[in-house]
Design a protein around this motif. Structure first.
Motif, mmCIF file in Angstrom:
data_model
loop_
_atom_site.group_PDB
_atom_site.id
_atom_site.type_symbol
_atom_site.label_atom_id
_atom_site.label_comp_id
_atom_site.label_asym_id
_atom_site.label_seq_id
_atom_site.Cartn_x
_atom_site.Cartn_y
_atom_site.Cartn_z
ATOM 1 N N MET A 1 -4.457 2.807 8.655
ATOM 2 C CA MET A 1 -4.346 0.943 8.974
ATOM 3 C C MET A 1 -4.549 0.301 7.238
ATOM 4 S SD MET A 1 -8.381 0.043 11.070
ATOM 5 C CE MET A 1 -9.319 0.655 9.617
ATOM 6 N N ASP A 2 -4.304 -0.594 7.516
ATOM 7 C CA ASP A 2 -3.866 -1.619 6.769
ATOM 8 C C ASP A 2 -4.937 -2.761 6.046
ATOM 9 O OD1 ASP A 2 -1.388 -0.379 5.136
ATOM 10 O OD2 ASP A 2 -0.392 -2.010 5.750
ATOM 11 N N TYR A 3 -6.838 -2.163 5.940
ATOM 12 C CA TYR A 3 -7.079 -3.015 5.867
ATOM 13 C C TYR A 3 -8.640 -2.399 5.380
ATOM 14 C CZ TYR A 3 -9.556 -3.838 10.231
ATOM 15 O OH TYR A 3 -10.079 -3.457 11.659
ATOM 16 N N LYS A 4 -9.689 -2.796 5.127
ATOM 17 C CA LYS A 4 -11.286 -1.714 5.051
ATOM 18 C C LYS A 4 -11.598 -2.263 5.975
ATOM 19 C CE LYS A 4 -13.820 -0.164 1.411
ATOM 20 N NZ LYS A 4 -14.450 -0.471 -0.189
ATOM 21 N N THR A 5 -12.152 -3.559 5.706
ATOM 22 C CA THR A 5 -13.077 -4.167 6.759
ATOM 23 C C THR A 5 -13.162 -5.297 7.365
ATOM 24 O OG1 THR A 5 -15.763 -3.905 7.179
ATOM 25 C CG2 THR A 5 -14.690 -4.512 5.135
ATOM 26 N N ILE A 6 -13.876 -5.884 8.339
ATOM 27 C CA ILE A 6 -14.320 -7.721 8.353
ATOM 28 C C ILE A 6 -15.426 -7.857 8.414
ATOM 29 C CG2 ILE A 6 -12.220 -7.420 9.515
ATOM 30 C CD1 ILE A 6 -13.953 -7.703 11.775
ATOM 31 N N GLU A 7 -14.919 -9.270 7.537
ATOM 32 C CA GLU A 7 -16.456 -9.948 7.836
ATOM 33 C C GLU A 7 -16.626 -11.818 8.144
ATOM 34 O OE1 GLU A 7 -17.672 -9.903 3.765
ATOM 35 O OE2 GLU A 7 -18.135 -8.459 3.259
ATOM 36 N N VAL A 18 -6.939 -5.822 2.192
ATOM 37 C CA VAL A 18 -5.686 -5.854 2.725
ATOM 38 C C VAL A 18 -4.236 -5.523 2.439
ATOM 39 C CG1 VAL A 18 -4.376 -7.437 4.851
ATOM 40 C CG2 VAL A 18 -6.651 -7.793 4.213
ATOM 41 N N SER A 19 -3.556 -4.168 2.676
ATOM 42 C CA SER A 19 -2.786 -4.819 2.093
ATOM 43 C C SER A 19 -1.569 -4.233 2.882
ATOM 44 C CB SER A 19 -2.038 -3.003 1.900
ATOM 45 O OG SER A 19 -3.445 -1.940 1.318
ATOM 46 N N ASN A 20 -0.117 -4.854 2.627
ATOM 47 C CA ASN A 20 0.915 -5.637 2.920
ATOM 48 C C ASN A 20 1.127 -6.902 3.935
ATOM 49 O OD1 ASN A 20 1.900 -2.242 2.275
ATOM 50 N ND2 ASN A 20 0.995 -2.033 3.123
ATOM 51 N N PHE A 21 0.738 -7.689 3.737
ATOM 52 C CA PHE A 21 0.457 -8.584 4.255
ATOM 53 C C PHE A 21 1.064 -10.064 3.115
ATOM 54 C CE2 PHE A 21 -1.357 -11.769 6.159
ATOM 55 C CZ PHE A 21 -1.720 -11.548 7.509
ATOM 56 N N ASP A 22 1.934 -10.692 3.873
ATOM 57 C CA ASP A 22 2.318 -11.710 3.167
ATOM 58 C C ASP A 22 2.529 -12.952 4.198
ATOM 59 O OD1 ASP A 22 3.357 -13.836 1.514
ATOM 60 O OD2 ASP A 22 3.645 -12.685 0.219
ATOM 61 N N PRO A 23 1.637 -14.029 4.073
ATOM 62 C CA PRO A 23 1.741 -15.244 5.367
ATOM 63 C C PRO A 23 3.327 -15.586 5.410
ATOM 64 C CG PRO A 23 -0.751 -15.153 4.526
ATOM 65 C CD PRO A 23 0.321 -14.391 3.590
ATOM 66 N N PHE A 79 -1.373 -8.375 14.642
ATOM 67 C CA PHE A 79 -0.418 -8.366 12.971
ATOM 68 C C PHE A 79 -0.175 -6.520 12.815
ATOM 69 C CE2 PHE A 79 -3.184 -12.759 12.306
ATOM 70 C CZ PHE A 79 -1.658 -13.252 12.004
ATOM 71 N N ASP A 80 -0.457 -5.966 13.975
ATOM 72 C CA ASP A 80 -0.182 -4.817 13.186
ATOM 73 C C ASP A 80 -1.730 -3.845 12.361
ATOM 74 O OD1 ASP A 80 1.494 -2.308 13.949
ATOM 75 O OD2 ASP A 80 2.870 -3.183 13.625
ATOM 76 N N LEU A 81 -2.114 -4.164 12.308
ATOM 77 C CA LEU A 81 -2.751 -4.057 11.316
ATOM 78 C C LEU A 81 -3.681 -2.627 11.275
ATOM 79 C CD1 LEU A 81 -5.460 -7.205 10.341
ATOM 80 C CD2 LEU A 81 -3.262 -6.071 9.204
ATOM 81 N N LYS A 82 -3.211 -2.019 12.364
ATOM 82 C CA LYS A 82 -3.092 -0.480 12.448
ATOM 83 C C LYS A 82 -2.621 0.850 11.468
ATOM 84 C CE LYS A 82 -6.676 -1.209 16.743
ATOM 85 N NZ LYS A 82 -6.416 -0.543 17.521
ATOM 86 N N ARG A 83 -1.177 -0.115 11.293
ATOM 87 C CA ARG A 83 -0.099 0.588 10.742
ATOM 88 C C ARG A 83 -0.193 0.588 9.597
ATOM 89 N NH1 ARG A 83 3.785 1.887 13.876
ATOM 90 N NH2 ARG A 83 3.526 -0.073 15.406
ATOM 91 N N ASP A 84 0.262 1.305 8.922
ATOM 92 C CA ASP A 84 0.438 1.895 7.561
ATOM 93 C C ASP A 84 1.421 1.269 7.346
ATOM 94 O OD1 ASP A 84 0.861 2.607 4.756
ATOM 95 O OD2 ASP A 84 -0.123 4.390 4.908
ATOM 96 N N TYR A 85 2.065 0.031 7.138
ATOM 97 C CA TYR A 85 3.311 -0.330 6.527
ATOM 98 C C TYR A 85 3.722 -0.160 4.888
ATOM 99 C CZ TYR A 85 3.911 -3.582 10.020
ATOM 100 O OH TYR A 85 4.382 -4.300 11.238
ATOM 101 N N GLY A 86 3.004 0.707 3.918
ATOM 102 C CA GLY A 86 3.228 1.167 3.202
ATOM 103 C C GLY A 86 3.894 2.938 3.346
ATOM 104 N N LYS A 87 3.930 3.469 3.918
ATOM 105 C CA LYS A 87 4.033 4.296 4.484
ATOM 106 C C LYS A 87 5.662 4.026 4.979
ATOM 107 C CE LYS A 87 0.414 7.658 5.682
ATOM 108 N NZ LYS A 87 -0.038 8.594 7.110
ATOM 109 N N ILE A 88 5.814 2.981 6.336
ATOM 110 C CA ILE A 88 7.475 2.966 6.023
ATOM 111 C C ILE A 88 8.315 1.914 4.746
ATOM 112 C CG2 ILE A 88 7.954 0.697 7.823
ATOM 113 C CD1 ILE A 88 5.790 0.651 9.417
ATOM 114 N N LYS A 89 7.543 1.623 4.150
ATOM 115 C CA LYS A 89 7.851 1.039 2.907
ATOM 116 C C LYS A 89 8.503 2.120 1.828
ATOM 117 C CE LYS A 89 5.547 -2.296 1.394
ATOM 118 N NZ LYS A 89 4.379 -3.411 1.181
ATOM 119 N N LEU A 90 7.962 3.151 2.224
ATOM 120 C CA LEU A 90 8.139 4.504 0.368
ATOM 121 C C LEU A 90 8.977 5.400 1.422
ATOM 122 C CD1 LEU A 90 7.388 5.851 -1.546
ATOM 123 C CD2 LEU A 90 5.619 7.311 0.722
#
Length: 315
Positions: A1-7, A18-23, A79-90
């Motif tokens: 997952m590419d985020y920690k929590t929501i408020e 949020v990781s790996n997110f640029d609008p 926004f596909d936020l459950k996916r770890d894009y860091g692993k994909i980019k690696l």
């Protein structure tokens, strides 16, 4: 997952860390047509009959005009936020040639969009320019979509199949889609007929095998459920959908990540990084899918964004 929590806060929600997110990367990489950049740098977009505004603030992402419930039901998946894009980019970055494109478009995420909207949108996209595509989609939405208000402005959701079933080809053509009007009309008619036939099969037991197959042939939910290769074939049963448009629909709305849409920019990128200049689009697609496998769609987005933003040319 590419985020920690929501408020939650008064005007919306904050997605924390949020990781790996640029609008800019997400909304300018060719996958969507309903997002516009505002003067303040935020993006306002329409999806699933909602209007939201997205702002990147350091490690956080703010979504204005959203609730926690909408985030969990819509935007987390969108926004596909459950996916770890860091692993994909690696993984993709292990290729020294692709590594440059991955770093350049580091904030790309592939949106999970509505299949009907994306099917019609990418029929419109064939041999067309993005400003014209966006204008046509906006006109179609304003005529037959749901009215949505945000910050004193009126927006429109994309119409459903049922909203377009009685619309004439001439009315569609008036929206600026050109020769594609006949493809849109034919596709809507087939989807609507298929939808009705599917409903019939649920209550009638004595339909023939042919009727049962026809009830699925133009059913986007059924097509989405097929394996990647069959999905690609079935989408091309619609008028105006060739291999490239089918790949776009698969990738941007059906979560088929082995899809590898090849347009002029991807062709240039593949020629620039990997292939001889005279290779055909079909061979480039096959090469890309063989090379990148289940990550082909992600690789394609990094390559497309890099090539277009850097105006890659092949000598």
């Amino acid at each position: 997952m590419d985020y920690k929590t929501i408020e939650s806060f008064k005007e919306g929600i904050i997605i924390k860390e949020v990781s790996n997110f640029d609008p800019v990367h997400i909304f300018e990489c060719g996958q969507c047509f309903r997002w516009d950049k505002e003067e303040n740098g935020n993006y306002i977009g329409v999806a699933f009959d909602r209007v939201i505004e997205v702002e990147k603030k350091g490690e956080n992402v703010v979504i204005y005009n959203s609730t926690e419930e909408d985030f969990k039901n819509i935007w987390e998946d969108y926004f596909d936020l459950k996916r770890d894009y860091g692993k994909i980019k690696l993984e993709l970055g292990k290729d020294p040639l692709l590594q440059k494109a991955v770093k350049f478009g580091h904030g790309i995420r592939i949106l999970r969009q509505d299949p009907f909207e994306i099917t019609i949108s990418f029929i419109i996209s064939a041999n067309n320019r993005i400003p014209m595509i966006k204008r046509a989609i906006k006109k179609i939405s304003s005529k037959w979509g749901k009215i949505i208000e945000y910050k004193g402005k009126t927006y429109y959701g994309f119409p459903k199949i049922e909203d377009l079933k009685d619309v004439s080809m001439e009315e569609i053509q008036d929206c600026g889609v050109g020769f594609r009007a006949k493809y849109i009309k034919d596709s809507v008619d087939k989807m609507y007929d298929c939808l009705n036939l599917s409903r019939s099969t649920a209550v009638v037991d004595n339909l023939t095998n042919i009727e049962e197959k026809n009830s699925e042939k133009f059913n986007l939910n059924y097509i989405k459920s097929c394996d990647d290769d069959l999905c690609h074939i079935n989408l091309q049963n619609f008028s105006g959908i060739g291999p490239k448009v089918a790949d776009c629909i698969m990738l941007f709305s059906m979560q088929k990540y082995s899809a590898f849409p090849v347009d002029v920019w991807v062709k240039r990128a593949m020629q620039h990084f990997y292939l001889a200049p005279d290779v055909s689009l079909k061979k480039i697609r096959e090469f890309g899918r063989n090379k990148f496998g289940d990550l082909s769609g992600f690789a394609q987005q990094y390559l497309f964004y890099y090539a277009r933003e850097n105006n890659i040319k092949v000598e």
